[in-house]
Write a protein that holds these residues in place. Structure first.
Motif, PDB file in Angstrom:
ATOM      1  N   UNK A   1       0.800  -1.226   0.000  1.00 13.04           N
ATOM      2  CA  UNK A   1       0.000   0.000   0.000  1.00 13.04           C
ATOM      3  C   UNK A   1       0.837   1.283   0.000  1.00 13.04           C
ATOM      4  N   UNK A   2       2.160   1.135   0.110  1.00 15.67           N
ATOM      5  CA  UNK A   2       3.082   2.269   0.004  1.00 15.67           C
ATOM      6  C   UNK A   2       2.725   3.377   1.000  1.00 15.67           C
ATOM      7  N   UNK A   3       2.512   4.598   0.478  1.00 17.08           N
ATOM      8  CA  UNK A   3       2.303   5.745   1.359  1.00 17.08           C
ATOM      9  C   UNK A   3       0.872   5.845   1.879  1.00 17.08           C
ATOM     10  N   UNK A   4       0.051   4.839   1.607  1.00 14.52           N
ATOM     11  CA  UNK A   4      -1.310   4.842   2.161  1.00 14.52           C
ATOM     12  C   UNK A   4      -1.342   4.284   3.586  1.00 14.52           C
ATOM     13  N   UNK A   5      -0.215   3.779   4.072  1.00  9.89           N
ATOM     14  CA  UNK A   5      -0.185   3.187   5.401  1.00  9.89           C
ATOM     15  C   UNK A   5       1.070   3.632   6.149  1.00  9.89           C
TER      16      UNK A   5
END
Length: 436
Positions: A306-310
């Protein structure tokens, strides 16, 4: 004359890995000391994890297992984990095949005989009870303590009730349930007999909610007059020490956070939550945060997905966790077990969520107490632990956020003071002071 109380519990700072395992008795003991009661807490001595920035003003007696070689051989530095499960990673780390076989056998034996929610703790608790009997004998015989509180789990500690009442009948015994024992899986057998025995010998039974009170009374044929309910709660004093808020991360997104330890393949399993999030069409408008992690490999792989979503963050102090709560819009709570435990448990974390004033999102069985409390007190939304229901929760939150009325989801129906540790421990104090 100052009243003296002995409290017997397995977990207490600094010999506990997770703060949640010690906080109920810690806050009770501190409150009683402030109320001019002389409190001694008898607890186990294991690896020192520090005091979690908590000062202790009660007397502490830390006693190790007499059979330390058995503890080290079979369990290492075992302590009650807040997830109430032996983690998958811990199992993978065991290298000795012979020890693994012994552990597997004793694990099954432990659950069959003791049925403790934490695998292995029935055996360890039983051994520790034998390790503390000399202390109990000495200080009850000389009249030091007239009242004793015994808190479980591990529920093997409740066997002290019969021992005390048979040998020191004038001593009053209160047993304190932090969790349900045999009710969580409706087990019968030896553990059911031991629970019945403890309930019958106890002078007073304290539980954390009304559901547990009525269920135990009905299941074991115990008079309701023996029961008192003292909820868990948030510490008003601890909340006053909350550090000032830093600049909020990304105000342009819906900020959803889970605060505390989490464990896949346990009763706090976020697997379906992440599956729902993956299929949520507006996930670019969401920032997920998991605060207080302890090397959960599955979440690291999700970070890669999710990269920068978490956002992932390790263990923080209790006061720092409060700041994290205030810095988010939605606070998550999970109870995903496929058993009856959710009917008799309210997560202690939920009370801090209530204090924060933020929207709470409870995910678990429809009849779980977490979900019921969220609905009754109008503090957020609740979802069953299915991808479809969680997706509906995401959609509801998104629509409220888009219409700038996200905070309206929380309209708490009573004053938060009712849920404070101070209010609840005042009730406990009255139980102790009354003639029982």
């Amino acid at each position: 004359m100052t009243q003296k109380i002995l409290v017997i519990t397995y977990n207490m700072v600094p010999y506990v890995k997770t703060w949640g395992a010690a906080q109920r008795i810690y806050f009770l003991a501190e409150y009683l000391v402030k109320s001019d009661i002389d409190v001694t807490v008898l607890h186990s001595k294991k690896k020192n994890y520090g005091n979690f920035n908590k000062a202790t003003h009660f007397h502490q007696v830390a006693l190790p297992l007499k059979w330390k070689f058995l503890q080290q051989l079979l369990f290492g530095n075992i302590e009650e984990d807040s997830a109430k499960k032996i983690s998958v990673q811990d199992k993978k780390n065991k290298q000795n095949v012979v020890v693994n076989i012994i552990k597997l056998f004793l694990g099954h034996f432990d659950q069959l005989i003791f049925n403790d929610p934490s695998p292995g703790m029935g055996i360890v608790g039983t051994i520790w009870v034998h390790s503390i009997k000399d202390f109990i004998n000495k200080h009850l015989k000389d009249g030091t303590f007239k009242k004793v509180i015994i808190s479980g789990p591990p529920f093997a500690l409740f066997s002290c009730t019969k021992y005390i009442k048979k040998n020191f009948p004038v001593v009053k015994v209160i047993i304190d349930y932090r969790d349900p024992w045999n009710l969580w899986n409706n087990r019968k057998g030896f553990s059911f007999f031991k629970e019945t025995e403890a309930l019958n010998y106890a002078d007073v039974v304290v539980v954390t909610n009304e559901n547990l009170k009525y269920a135990i009374a009905s299941k074991f044929g115990i008079s309701l007059n023996k029961f008192n309910v003292v909820f868990n709660g948030f510490s008003e004093e601890s909340w006053k020490k909350t550090p000032p808020l830093k600049k909020r991360r990304d105000n342009q997104k819906i900020k959803i956070a889970y605060i505390g330890s989490i464990n896949f393949n346990s009763f706090r399993d976020p697997t379906l939550f992440f599956k729902a999030f993956e299929s949520f069409p507006h996930k670019d408008d969401v920032l997920l945060s998991f605060i207080g992690l302890q090397n959960v490999a599955e979440l690291v792989s999700l970070k890669n997905k999710f990269k920068d979503r978490i956002v992932l963050k390790g263990r923080v102090s209790q006061e720092e966790s409060f700041s994290e709560m205030l810095d988010n819009d939605i606070l998550l709570i999970f109870h995903t077990a496929n058993d009856d435990s959710g009917k008799y448990l309210i997560s202690a974390k939920l009370y801090d969520y209530i204090k924060s004033g933020k929207v709470v999102w409870s995910i678990g069985n429809r009849d779980s107490l977490n979900n019921q409390l969220v609905k009754e007190q109008k503090i957020g939304i609740s979802s069953e632990n299915t991808v479809e229901e969680i997706l509906k929760g995401f959609e509801m939150i998104y629509e409220s956020w888009k219409n700038n009325n996200l905070s309206d989801i929380n309209s708490l129906s009573i004053q938060t003071d009712f849920f404070s540790r101070e209010t609840q421990n005042e009730r406990y104090l009255k139980i102790i002071k009354q003639e029982i």
